[in-house]
Scaffold this motif. Structure first.
Motif, PDB file in Angstrom:
ATOM      1  N   LEU A   1       0.832  -1.214   0.000  1.00 28.96           N
ATOM      2  CA  LEU A   1       0.000   0.000   0.000  1.00 28.96           C
ATOM      3  C   LEU A   1       0.859   1.253   0.000  1.00 28.96           C
ATOM      4  O   LEU A   1       0.568   2.216  -0.702  1.00 28.96           O
ATOM      5  CB  LEU A   1      -0.909   0.004   1.215  1.00 28.96           C
ATOM      6  N   THR A   2       1.863   1.249   0.803  1.00 30.56           N
ATOM      7  CA  THR A   2       2.742   2.419   0.886  1.00 30.56           C
ATOM      8  C   THR A   2       3.328   2.705  -0.485  1.00 30.56           C
ATOM      9  O   THR A   2       3.351   3.848  -0.933  1.00 30.56           O
ATOM     10  CB  THR A   2       3.887   2.159   1.890  1.00 30.56           C
ATOM     11  N   ARG A   3       3.752   1.634  -1.140  1.00 34.63           N
ATOM     12  CA  ARG A   3       4.313   1.800  -2.477  1.00 34.63           C
ATOM     13  C   ARG A   3       3.250   2.408  -3.414  1.00 34.63           C
ATOM     14  O   ARG A   3       3.533   3.343  -4.159  1.00 34.63           O
ATOM     15  CB  ARG A   3       4.770   0.442  -3.019  1.00 34.63           C
ATOM     16  N   ALA A   4       2.067   1.883  -3.325  1.00 32.53           N
ATOM     17  CA  ALA A   4       0.971   2.391  -4.168  1.00 32.53           C
ATOM     18  C   ALA A   4       0.708   3.848  -3.901  1.00 32.53           C
ATOM     19  O   ALA A   4       0.489   4.639  -4.818  1.00 32.53           O
ATOM     20  CB  ALA A   4      -0.293   1.585  -3.897  1.00 32.53           C
ATOM     21  N   GLN A   5       0.784   4.205  -2.649  1.00 31.77           N
ATOM     22  CA  GLN A   5       0.494   5.595  -2.275  1.00 31.77           C
ATOM     23  C   GLN A   5       1.551   6.541  -2.832  1.00 31.77           C
ATOM     24  O   GLN A   5       1.243   7.622  -3.295  1.00 31.77           O
ATOM     25  CB  GLN A   5       0.444   5.690  -0.755  1.00 31.77           C
ATOM     26  N   GLU A   6       2.783   6.101  -2.751  1.00 33.48           N
ATOM     27  CA  GLU A   6       3.856   6.935  -3.315  1.00 33.48           C
ATOM     28  C   GLU A   6       3.578   7.203  -4.792  1.00 33.48           C
ATOM     29  O   GLU A   6       3.672   8.330  -5.261  1.00 33.48           O
ATOM     30  CB  GLU A   6       5.204   6.212  -3.155  1.00 33.48           C
ATOM     31  N   ALA A   7       3.214   6.132  -5.481  1.00 35.25           N
ATOM     32  CA  ALA A   7       2.911   6.271  -6.908  1.00 35.25           C
ATOM     33  C   ALA A   7       1.781   7.260  -7.115  1.00 35.25           C
ATOM     34  O   ALA A   7       1.838   8.135  -7.975  1.00 35.25           O
ATOM     35  CB  ALA A   7       2.519   4.916  -7.490  1.00 35.25           C
ATOM     36  N   THR A   8       0.798   7.141  -6.277  1.00 33.81           N
ATOM     37  CA  THR A   8      -0.369   8.033  -6.370  1.00 33.81           C
ATOM     38  C   THR A   8       0.045   9.485  -6.188  1.00 33.81           C
ATOM     39  O   THR A   8      -0.399  10.374  -6.919  1.00 33.81           O
ATOM     40  CB  THR A   8      -1.381   7.674  -5.285  1.00 33.81           C
ATOM     41  N   LEU A   9       0.901   9.720  -5.218  1.00 35.25           N
ATOM     42  CA  LEU A   9       1.330  11.097  -4.955  1.00 35.25           C
ATOM     43  C   LEU A   9       2.035  11.677  -6.174  1.00 35.25           C
ATOM     44  O   LEU A   9       1.841  12.841  -6.513  1.00 35.25           O
ATOM     45  CB  LEU A   9       2.253  11.130  -3.736  1.00 35.25           C
ATOM     46  N   ASN A  10       2.778  10.828  -6.848  1.00 39.10           N
ATOM     47  CA  ASN A  10       3.441  11.284  -8.075  1.00 39.10           C
ATOM     48  C   ASN A  10       2.393  11.701  -9.103  1.00 39.10           C
ATOM     49  O   ASN A  10       2.502  12.753  -9.726  1.00 39.10           O
ATOM     50  CB  ASN A  10       4.301  10.159  -8.670  1.00 39.10           C
ATOM     51  N   ILE A  11       1.366  10.858  -9.235  1.00 35.05           N
ATOM     52  CA  ILE A  11       0.299  11.162 -10.202  1.00 35.05           C
ATOM     53  C   ILE A  11      -0.360  12.483  -9.839  1.00 35.05           C
ATOM     54  O   ILE A  11      -0.597  13.340 -10.678  1.00 35.05           O
ATOM     55  CB  ILE A  11      -0.765  10.035 -10.216  1.00 35.05           C
ATOM     56  N   LEU A  12      -0.575  12.690  -8.563  1.00 37.49           N
ATOM     57  CA  LEU A  12      -1.228  13.914  -8.095  1.00 37.49           C
ATOM     58  C   LEU A  12      -0.397  15.142  -8.458  1.00 37.49           C
ATOM     59  O   LEU A  12      -0.947  16.155  -8.879  1.00 37.49           O
ATOM     60  CB  LEU A  12      -1.440  13.861  -6.594  1.00 37.49           C
ATOM     61  N   ASP A  13       0.882  15.034  -8.326  1.00 41.59           N
ATOM     62  CA  ASP A  13       1.749  16.157  -8.690  1.00 41.59           C
ATOM     63  C   ASP A  13       1.564  16.520 -10.153  1.00 41.59           C
ATOM     64  O   ASP A  13       1.380  17.688 -10.502  1.00 41.59           O
ATOM     65  CB  ASP A  13       3.217  15.789  -8.425  1.00 41.59           C
ATOM     66  N   ASP A  14       1.568  15.472 -11.002  1.00 38.67           N
ATOM     67  CA  ASP A  14       1.386  15.707 -12.435  1.00 38.67           C
ATOM     68  C   ASP A  14       0.043  16.377 -12.693  1.00 38.67           C
ATOM     69  O   ASP A  14      -0.074  17.308 -13.480  1.00 38.67           O
ATOM     70  CB  ASP A  14       1.403  14.370 -13.205  1.00 38.67           C
ATOM     71  N   LEU A  15      -0.941  15.883 -11.986  1.00 35.09           N
ATOM     72  CA  LEU A  15      -2.313  16.351 -12.157  1.00 35.09           C
ATOM     73  C   LEU A  15      -2.418  17.840 -11.861  1.00 35.09           C
ATOM     74  O   LEU A  15      -3.061  18.593 -12.581  1.00 35.09           O
ATOM     75  CB  LEU A  15      -3.208  15.568 -11.212  1.00 35.09           C
ATOM     76  N   GLU A  16      -1.738  18.264 -10.845  1.00 33.63           N
ATOM     77  CA  GLU A  16      -1.785  19.678 -10.454  1.00 33.63           C
ATOM     78  C   GLU A  16      -1.348  20.574 -11.597  1.00 33.63           C
ATOM     79  O   GLU A  16      -2.003  21.550 -11.917  1.00 33.63           O
ATOM     80  CB  GLU A  16      -0.841  19.910  -9.264  1.00 33.63           C
ATOM     81  N   GLU A  17      -0.277  20.164 -12.226  1.00 31.87           N
ATOM     82  CA  GLU A  17       0.234  20.984 -13.332  1.00 31.87           C
ATOM     83  C   GLU A  17      -0.793  21.067 -14.465  1.00 31.87           C
ATOM     84  O   GLU A  17      -1.112  22.151 -14.950  1.00 31.87           O
ATOM     85  CB  GLU A  17       1.539  20.381 -13.874  1.00 31.87           C
TER      86      GLU A  17
END
Lengths: 121, 964
Positions: free
Chosen positions: B463-479
């Motif tokens: 899960l932690t690994r998945a969450q890290e990945a998600t946070l990366n996606i969120l960063d991209d999304l913001e832009e």
């Protein structure tokens, strides 16, 4: 002698028509607006009425309708002589009881023929 | 939980159900089987018992017949005695010399004397004490079953008797005649009687007496005591209990151990009829006079010809109480019940065993599910039933494995899906997304993650690994979001500042976007919100909803002009475009509203101006023309030749000016859309011939040829005859003007859904440069006109306008100096299309003016039949008359009559239901009186119908439906 009433607001038009009809052997009287036209039609009992449509005080359609509604005048043939370019003029004229419609500038021969057809010489 | 408990209250376990089902099935089967067995056995047994009895009763019947035969032989032997024969012969001698009637008289006299004589009378003694009588008395003594015996001669007179007979003359008795006439061994058996002398019941038997030559010389008669005669019945050979009885043909008892003969009827009439049918048989008889119970009765008829030939019969009966007779049957039931009981018990046991086994499997499954629910996914169900339950258990085990495997993946996918959906939502939201919101979202996800961590336990690392990945996606999304926000902002300002109204709705009609201009144009508050419902209502009110639907359905741009009456009249040109997704689905519609009120006002003013001007111009022209005419006609004095020529030119030019004015007015009306066409079924051939005929002279004068190329088949299409005549006139006029040699050809040909007409000439032609401008107004180029009427430069422009009014196309083909061909098409309309077009045009008008339109139809019933019955001319005149009547019903300029074969429609503008009804009644009366006057009232049947916009329908189709 047959009597013809011309209801028309243009004096020159009345003048030329008078010359033409008198030359053809008709008695000629005229009226300059709608109300006067109805009055004359009642008083003088003409054998035929030539009627312009665009008239002061009362337009030609209304005049025709009134003449048709009055037992004293309902049998007098009406020929509309008009410069109007309105659509479906013939229909509208028939609707108010006029027999026929001639457009200006008219052909004198046509006018005389139509008169003859209705009241003779 | 409550629900569970409630369910449990009515719970019946699978096991119990199975037991119950097997038990019930077994019970039904066993019951049916046993019942069938019982009845089958019962019938079989009964038939067997009856069969045996019948055999017994037949034996008895046989012995009865034998007994009679034995008696006959014995008596015959007695009469064979010579004494009796001699006595008979002697008696017969008396009659030797007598005539027949004398014989009879003698016998009757003797009979009289006999009855009157006392026992001691010599007559009685003579007959009772003679030798023969003494012999008879001896027989009587020896044979105890004989009660009486006597002999007569061949005429029935008494010869000898064992005792005093009542009569002397026996010849008129039936037994005597029968016995006398009897065949060789014949015996007459009489009815059973009670003999007073001997106080016993007896059966009379009579036989003929023959001499040595076998001639019948007399008749002998005995009465046999029934006690002896019926001896065999008293001791039945059968060992069965029960009685034996003898009855006669009428059912009366002749012999019964408990009853006197002839005292009672043994059976009722119904059973008697049953007995009649056969020689022997059995029945359950109702014996109301003897027994209370029903009796099992077996019967057989004794074969005694003397009785049967007189329609009489002796039936031997063995009777027994039904219960007693069928006692063996009652033993049948009990063993069957025992078998039934055993079978039912076995079925219960079977049910119990199967039920338990089945329930066990299900309990195992339930137990396993409980384990799974508690999270113990490693639990394995062990079921080996070799059936679907085993398969189910295996599937459960597999599923548990899958779930276990997937839980991990699901957690990840869930997170990503959640994020993806957030992203989608964000995209469609307004520009409100900010960093703050994103942070909040992240916090939420963290919280979610924490929750999940708690739930999944050992999967934390993944899960932690998945969450890290998600946070990366969120960063991209913001832009991306920032960029989109900026774009959207630009778009919004653009849309807001547009002068045109802009509305976007999705495929369900919900508003996606509406700019302030659109709101203002549609009468909403520019700054306020607009609900989808309000927009929908407005669209309907201004008649745009149909255009919207059309655009979506047909996937194309639709243009429509609508008028909105607000504080001031607003004319909007609406441009509706469907919006397609990348996959080609319609996802909405964009509506652009352009305010064209001003343009339309200018158009109107222009038309009005032209109209007024043309009127104003024509009046002086009229006076001028008439003035000139008066001079030319010589009414005001003669004019000389030169003067006349000049005046003629002046008059021609007045006419030309008039034409220009008229065509100008025409074109102005055409452009303003004020010209309406009225389609009628027109014979194109006739129309073209009519037009060309007015040109024939002029064409001939110019030395040109005139060809008409027209299909042989009559070609009828719905067009406005006047307008199409005008088109042809304009084209022919042009052709004539510009052709100096060669010919002019006018043609028409029928295509699939249109008619193509053309006017061709071999004139000067048009240069390629000029071709595109041919149909423009006042286009007069290159082509130098010849003599004759001067052109107005408007002819082709008007022709184009008129053709387009008919929804047709017009085009020109030309080669300079060689030829010019102007062609146009006229689409074929059906009556229905014409009618709809006419009605719809008036409905459109009514929508604009908020008025009503009524439609009246006159339909002639059985028109096809009428067509056959009446001559063609008659029908045409009738139809014309009907049209005339309808036309008289017209009241306004906009009213119209549209006729078809057998029916005609009257369209009345500004006319509501009441008006329509009045017109209808008037028309009905007019038609009625017309038909009566023509003597057609009986022949022609017709009906009226009417409908009104908007009460009965909103479109021509709805109105026509209503009127049907």
């Amino acid at each position: 002698m047959k009597k013809i009433l011309f209801i028309e607001d243009e004096p020159e038009q009345i003048m030329v028509m008078k010359v033409r009809l008198e030359a053809s052997g008709y008695a000629f009287i005229s009226a300059m607006d709608g109300e006067e036209g109805i009055e004359k039609a009642r008083g003088e009992k003409p054998d035929l009425i030539l009627l312009d449509l665009i008239l002061p005080k009362m337009n030609g359609y209304e005049v025709a309708k009134r003449l048709r509604g009055d037992p004293n005048t309902c049998d007098i043939p009406i020929i509309v002589v008009t410069a109007s370019g309105a659509e479906k003029l013939e229909e509208k004229c028939r609707a108010v009881g006029a027999d026929v419609c001639i457009r200006k500038p008219y052909d004198a021969a046509e006018v005389l023929q139509k008169i003859r057809e209705r009241i003779g010489e | 939980m409550q629900k569970m408990q409630k369910q449990a209250k009515y719970r019946i376990g699978v096991k119990d159900k199975l037991i119950l089902i097997i038990f019930l099935t077994a019970l039904i089967l066993v019951s049916v089987g046993c019942s069938l067995g019982y009845f089958w056995g019962y019938n079989l047994l009964r038939e067997k018992i009856a069969g045996e009895r019948i055999r017994a009763v037949k034996l008895l019947a046989g012995s009865m017949a034998d007994r009679i035969e034995k008696e006959r032989r014995e008596i015959n032997l007695c009469f064979a005695n010579q004494i009796h024969k001699s006595a008979a012969i002697k008696s017969n001698l008396i009659y030797e010399k007598m005539e027949d009637h004398a014989v009879k008289q003698y016998l009757l006299d003797m009979d009289k004397k006999w009855t009157e004589a006392s026992d001691s009378d010599p007559l009685a003694r003579e007959y009772l004490m003679n030798e023969a009588s003494l012999a008879l008395k001896k027989i009587l003594r020896e044979e105890e079953d004989i009660i009486e015996i006597f002999i007569t001669d061949k005429f029935g007179g008494l010869v000898a008797s064992s005792r005093r007979t009542r009569n002397f003359y026996q010849g008129n008795e039936l037994w005597w005649q029968k016995a006398f006439a009897a065949a060789r061994d014949g015996v007459f058996v009489g009815d059973i009687k009670f003999d007073e002398t001997s106080k016993a019941w007896g059966v009379p038997l009579a036989l003929p007496i023959r001499d040595s030559e076998d001639n019948v010389i007399g008749v002998g008669r005995t009465i046999i005591n029934t006690e002896n005669l019926f001896e065999p019945l008293k001791r039945p050979e059968s060992e069965e209990s029960g009685h034996v009885a003898l009855i006669n043909e009428k059912g009366y008892v002749l012999f019964h151990p408990e009853k006197e003969p002839l005292s009672v009827k043994y059976v009722n009439d119904k059973d008697l009829i049953d007995m009649w049918g056969s020689e022997s048989g059995w029945l359950i008889a109702d014996c109301p006079y003897i027994h209370k119970e029903k009796m099992f009765t077996v019967f057989a008829t004794a074969d005694i010809p003397s009785l049967s030939e007189r329609g009489k019969a002796w039936r031997i009966i063995i009777e027994q109480d039904v219960k007693e007779a069928f006692a063996p049957l009652s033993t049948l039931g009990f063993p069957l019940l025992k078998i039934m009981g055993v079978l039912v018990i076995i079925s219960i046991l079977l049910g119990f065993i199967f039920g338990r086994r089945f329930a066990k499997s299900i309990n195992k499954l339930t137990e396993a599910l409980q384990h799974f629910r508690e999270g113990n996914l490693d639990y394995k169900i062990e079921i080996k039933t070799r059936d679907e339950i085993e398969d189910l258990a295996a599937s459960f085990n597999e599923m548990a494995g899958d779930i276990k495997q997937r839980i991990g993946i699901e957690q990840e996918v869930y997170l990503q899906a959640k994020l993806a959906s957030d992203k989608e939502r964000e995209k469609s939201e307004k520009l409100a997304a900010t960093y703050m919101e994103l942070k909040k979202k992240t916090e939420e996800i963290e919280k979610l993650k924490a929750d999940l961590e708690k739930g999944v336990g050992e999967r934390t690392r993944d899960l932690t690994r998945a969450q890290e990945a998600t946070l990366n996606i969120l960063d991209d999304l913001e832009e991306t979001k920032e960029a989109i926000a900026l774009d959207k902002l630009k778009m919004e300002y653009m849309v807001k500042s547009m002068t045109e109204g802009l509305i976007m709705v999705d495929e369900y009609g919900s508003i996606v976007l509406i700019n302030p201009q659109a709101k203002r144009m549609l009468g909403f508050e520019p700054a306020g919100g607009v609900t989808t419902g309000a927009l929908d209502d407005k669209m309907k009110a201004i008649g745009l909803n149909e255009a919207l639907k059309e655009s979506q359905d047909k996937r194309r741009l639709v243009n429509k002009e609508v008028t909105i009456n607000q504080k001031e009249k607003l004319v909007l040109s609406c441009c509706i475009t469907p919006v397609e997704s990348s996959r080609g689905e319609i996802i909405g519609v964009v509506i652009i509203l352009i305010d064209v009120t001003r343009e339309r006002k200018i158009d109107e003013m222009k038309t009005e101006f032209v109209s007024t001007v043309s009127h104003e111009l024509r009046t002086p022209l009229s006076i001028a023309k008439e003035g000139i005419s008066l001079i030319l006609d010589g009414i005001v004095g003669p004019a000389n030749e030169r003067q006349a020529k000049i005046l003629n030119t002046a008059r021609d030019n007045i006419d030309r000016l008039t034409r220009i004015i008229n065509t100008l007015l025409d074109i102005s009306k055409l452009e303003a859309g004020k010209v309406e066409i009225r389609r009628d079924l027109v014979n194109m051939g006739d129309l073209m011939k009519q037009v060309t005929s007015s040109f024939e002279l002029k064409v001939k004068d110019k030395g040109l040829g005139l060809k008409i190329d027209f299909p042989e088949k009559e070609l009828y299409i719905y067009v406005d005859a006047d307008k199409i005549s005008q088109v042809f006139t304009n084209l022919l006029g042009n052709a004539l003007k510009f052709t100096e040699k060669g010919y002019i050809e006018i043609s028409a040909k029928e295509l699939e859904d249109e008619v193509e007409c053309a006017v061709a000439d071999t004139g000067v032609g048009i240069s390629e440069d000029d071709l595109p401008h041919v149909f423009n107004k006042f286009q007069q180029f290159g082509r130098t006109a010849g003599a004759g009427e001067k052109g107005t430069g408007l002819g082709l422009s008007i022709a184009k306008g008129l053709v387009e009014l008919h929804k047709g196309k017009i085009w020109v083909e030309s080669e300079l100096g060689k030829e010019t061909k102007i062609s146009f098409t006229l689409p074929k309309y059906t009556f229905r299309m014409v009618l709809k077009e006419d009605i719809d045009a008036r409905i459109e008008e009514a929508k604009r003016t908020y008025s009503e339109v009524s439609l009246i139809v006159v339909h002639i019933l059985e028109f096809d039949r009428l067509r056959q019955e009446l001559p063609r001319e008659k029908i045409i005149s009738v139809l014309d008359e009907i049209e005339g009547v309808l036309k008289n019903g017209l009241r306004r300029g906009g009213d119209a009559v549209v006729k078809n074969t057998g029916e005609a429609f009257l369209i009345l503008v500004e006319c509501g239901k009441e008006g329509a009804l009045r017109v209808k009644e008037r028309l009905e009366q007019a038609l009625e009186s017309y038909f009566v006057s023509q003597n057609l009232a009986e022949t022609i049947k017709w009906c009226f119908g009417y409908a009104t916009y908007p009460d009965d329908g909103k479109s021509s189709e709805e109105l026509l439906d209503k009127i049907k």
